[in-house]
Design a protein around this motif. Sequence first.
Motif, PDB file in Angstrom:
ATOM      1  N   MET A   1       0.818  -1.209   0.000  1.00  0.00           N
ATOM      2  CA  MET A   1       0.000   0.000   0.000  1.00  0.00           C
ATOM      3  C   MET A   1       0.858   1.267   0.000  1.00  0.00           C
ATOM      4  SD  MET A   1      -2.912  -1.439  -0.078  1.00  0.00           S
ATOM      5  CE  MET A   1      -4.003  -0.042   0.152  1.00  0.00           C
ATOM      6  N   GLU A   2       2.164   1.090  -0.182  1.00  0.00           N
ATOM      7  CA  GLU A   2       3.086   2.217  -0.107  1.00  0.00           C
ATOM      8  C   GLU A   2       3.245   2.879  -1.483  1.00  0.00           C
ATOM      9  OE1 GLU A   2       3.914   2.518   3.174  1.00  0.00           O
ATOM     10  OE2 GLU A   2       2.764   0.647   3.344  1.00  0.00           O
ATOM     11  N   ASP A   3       3.942   4.024  -1.495  1.00  0.00           N
ATOM     12  CA  ASP A   3       4.243   4.725  -2.746  1.00  0.00           C
ATOM     13  C   ASP A   3       5.623   4.343  -3.286  1.00  0.00           C
ATOM     14  OD1 ASP A   3       1.810   6.134  -2.788  1.00  0.00           O
ATOM     15  OD2 ASP A   3       2.602   7.622  -1.381  1.00  0.00           O
ATOM     16  N   MET A   4       6.212   3.296  -2.743  1.00  0.00           N
ATOM     17  CA  MET A   4       7.513   2.799  -3.172  1.00  0.00           C
ATOM     18  C   MET A   4       7.430   1.286  -3.330  1.00  0.00           C
ATOM     19  SD  MET A   4       9.573   2.881   0.475  1.00  0.00           S
ATOM     20  CE  MET A   4      10.918   1.838  -0.094  1.00  0.00           C
ATOM     21  N   GLU A   5       8.422   0.713  -4.000  1.00  0.00           N
ATOM     22  CA  GLU A   5       8.482  -0.742  -4.112  1.00  0.00           C
ATOM     23  C   GLU A   5       8.630  -1.367  -2.724  1.00  0.00           C
ATOM     24  OE1 GLU A   5      10.654  -1.581  -8.424  1.00  0.00           O
ATOM     25  OE2 GLU A   5      11.838  -1.647  -6.582  1.00  0.00           O
ATOM     26  N   THR A   6       8.033  -2.525  -2.549  1.00  0.00           N
ATOM     27  CA  THR A   6       8.257  -3.339  -1.361  1.00  0.00           C
ATOM     28  C   THR A   6       9.011  -4.598  -1.774  1.00  0.00           C
ATOM     29  OG1 THR A   6       6.414  -2.547  -0.012  1.00  0.00           O
ATOM     30  CG2 THR A   6       7.110  -4.807   0.356  1.00  0.00           C
ATOM     31  N   ARG A   7      10.030  -4.915  -1.027  1.00  0.00           N
ATOM     32  CA  ARG A   7      10.857  -6.095  -1.313  1.00  0.00           C
ATOM     33  C   ARG A   7      10.766  -7.041  -0.123  1.00  0.00           C
ATOM     34  NH1 ARG A   7      15.442  -4.779  -5.209  1.00  0.00           N
ATOM     35  NH2 ARG A   7      14.713  -2.889  -6.269  1.00  0.00           N
ATOM     36  N   ILE A   8      10.429  -8.280  -0.396  1.00  0.00           N
ATOM     37  CA  ILE A   8      10.251  -9.266   0.671  1.00  0.00           C
ATOM     38  C   ILE A   8      10.950 -10.572   0.312  1.00  0.00           C
ATOM     39  CG2 ILE A   8       8.032  -8.291   1.384  1.00  0.00           C
ATOM     40  CD1 ILE A   8       6.655 -10.665  -0.017  1.00  0.00           C
ATOM     41  N   PHE A   9      11.297 -11.327   1.335  1.00  0.00           N
ATOM     42  CA  PHE A   9      11.554 -12.756   1.206  1.00  0.00           C
ATOM     43  C   PHE A   9      10.308 -13.466   1.733  1.00  0.00           C
ATOM     44  CE2 PHE A   9      16.369 -12.078   1.952  1.00  0.00           C
ATOM     45  CZ  PHE A   9      16.589 -11.933   0.587  1.00  0.00           C
ATOM     46  N   GLN A  10       9.748 -14.344   0.918  1.00  0.00           N
ATOM     47  CA  GLN A  10       8.626 -15.161   1.363  1.00  0.00           C
ATOM     48  C   GLN A  10       9.124 -16.596   1.484  1.00  0.00           C
ATOM     49  OE1 GLN A  10       4.620 -16.598  -0.631  1.00  0.00           O
ATOM     50  NE2 GLN A  10       4.542 -14.403  -0.252  1.00  0.00           N
ATOM     51  N   ILE A  11       9.037 -17.130   2.686  1.00  0.00           N
ATOM     52  CA  ILE A  11       9.625 -18.431   3.027  1.00  0.00           C
ATOM     53  C   ILE A  11       8.511 -19.369   3.473  1.00  0.00           C
ATOM     54  CG2 ILE A  11      11.204 -19.588   4.630  1.00  0.00           C
ATOM     55  CD1 ILE A  11      12.695 -16.803   4.793  1.00  0.00           C
ATOM     56  N   TRP A  12       8.447 -20.541   2.849  1.00  0.00           N
ATOM     57  CA  TRP A  12       7.459 -21.552   3.227  1.00  0.00           C
ATOM     58  C   TRP A  12       8.193 -22.764   3.803  1.00  0.00           C
ATOM     59  CZ3 TRP A  12       3.261 -22.307  -1.128  1.00  0.00           C
ATOM     60  CH2 TRP A  12       2.733 -21.061  -1.489  1.00  0.00           C
ATOM     61  N   ILE A  13       7.726 -23.228   4.947  1.00  0.00           N
ATOM     62  CA  ILE A  13       8.302 -24.412   5.587  1.00  0.00           C
ATOM     63  C   ILE A  13       7.178 -25.412   5.855  1.00  0.00           C
ATOM     64  CG2 ILE A  13       9.731 -25.279   7.466  1.00  0.00           C
ATOM     65  CD1 ILE A  13      10.762 -22.441   7.885  1.00  0.00           C
ATOM     66  N   ILE A  14       7.424 -26.664   5.515  1.00  0.00           N
ATOM     67  CA  ILE A  14       6.417 -27.712   5.689  1.00  0.00           C
ATOM     68  C   ILE A  14       6.192 -27.949   7.180  1.00  0.00           C
ATOM     69  CG2 ILE A  14       5.875 -30.143   5.231  1.00  0.00           C
ATOM     70  CD1 ILE A  14       7.826 -29.890   2.791  1.00  0.00           C
ATOM     71  N   PRO A  15       4.943 -27.957   7.644  1.00  0.00           N
ATOM     72  CA  PRO A  15       4.686 -28.142   9.075  1.00  0.00           C
ATOM     73  C   PRO A  15       4.985 -29.569   9.523  1.00  0.00           C
ATOM     74  CG  PRO A  15       2.620 -28.074   7.866  1.00  0.00           C
ATOM     75  CD  PRO A  15       3.698 -27.739   6.870  1.00  0.00           C
TER      76      PRO A  15
END
Length: 232
Positions: free
Chosen positions: A106-120
């Motif tokens: 929702m920002e006026d700039m790029e957002t950079r993320i790491f999205q990490i999925w781990i098996i439960p």
Amino acid sequence: MIDLRPFDSLGGANHGWLNAKHHFSFADYHDPSRVHWGNLRVWNDDIIAPRTGFPPHPHRDMEIITYVREGAITHEDSLGNKGRTEAGDVQVMSAGTGVRHSEYNMEDMETRIFQIWIIPTATGDAPQWGAKPFPKGERSGQFVTLASGFAGDDDALPIRTEARVLGATLKAGETAEYQLGRTRKAYLVPAAGAVEIDGVRVNARDGAAISDVEVLTVTALDDAEIVLVDAA
């Protein structure tokens, strides 16, 4: 053992609103040698354009950790949770028996993320969500546990799996150690800066798949921000 995975070797796609790179097989990218690393299943390096994001969609039976590198991500889900997670902070969603969520920049700039999925480790639990600030100053020169499925990690966000997500910020020349254990696997990505592990240079956004190491020793070649997963 260290398997270096340079950023340029990663799969991915540029969708305009989303420029995604995949450390592991995901969506239309499939590499049979990069399906998972222990119970670590997904590590996506996402750049989300301003005022766009992921519309509501479902998940189940997965631990989903979002590490915000720049900007902020705004979360909303079918449980009624709403939250904005800023750069350096972390959110965790345990999908459990099923949840729908959206993630928007929702920002006026790029957002950079790491999205990490781990098996439960176990399935059938109710979904849950949480977020927490982790000031970079508090992890200066050392690894700090950000999310964990182990008893005793009381300051970390809880996840339902035998894994830890850790962060560290190192000045150039500084070294940090982490007691991994030879039966465990680690996956390390510098969010910024370059580091050296056992003589191997790991540049920003490269991946390093690590195994058969009792103590993991990381030395910063530049000022560096590091994210590490200790996986079963």
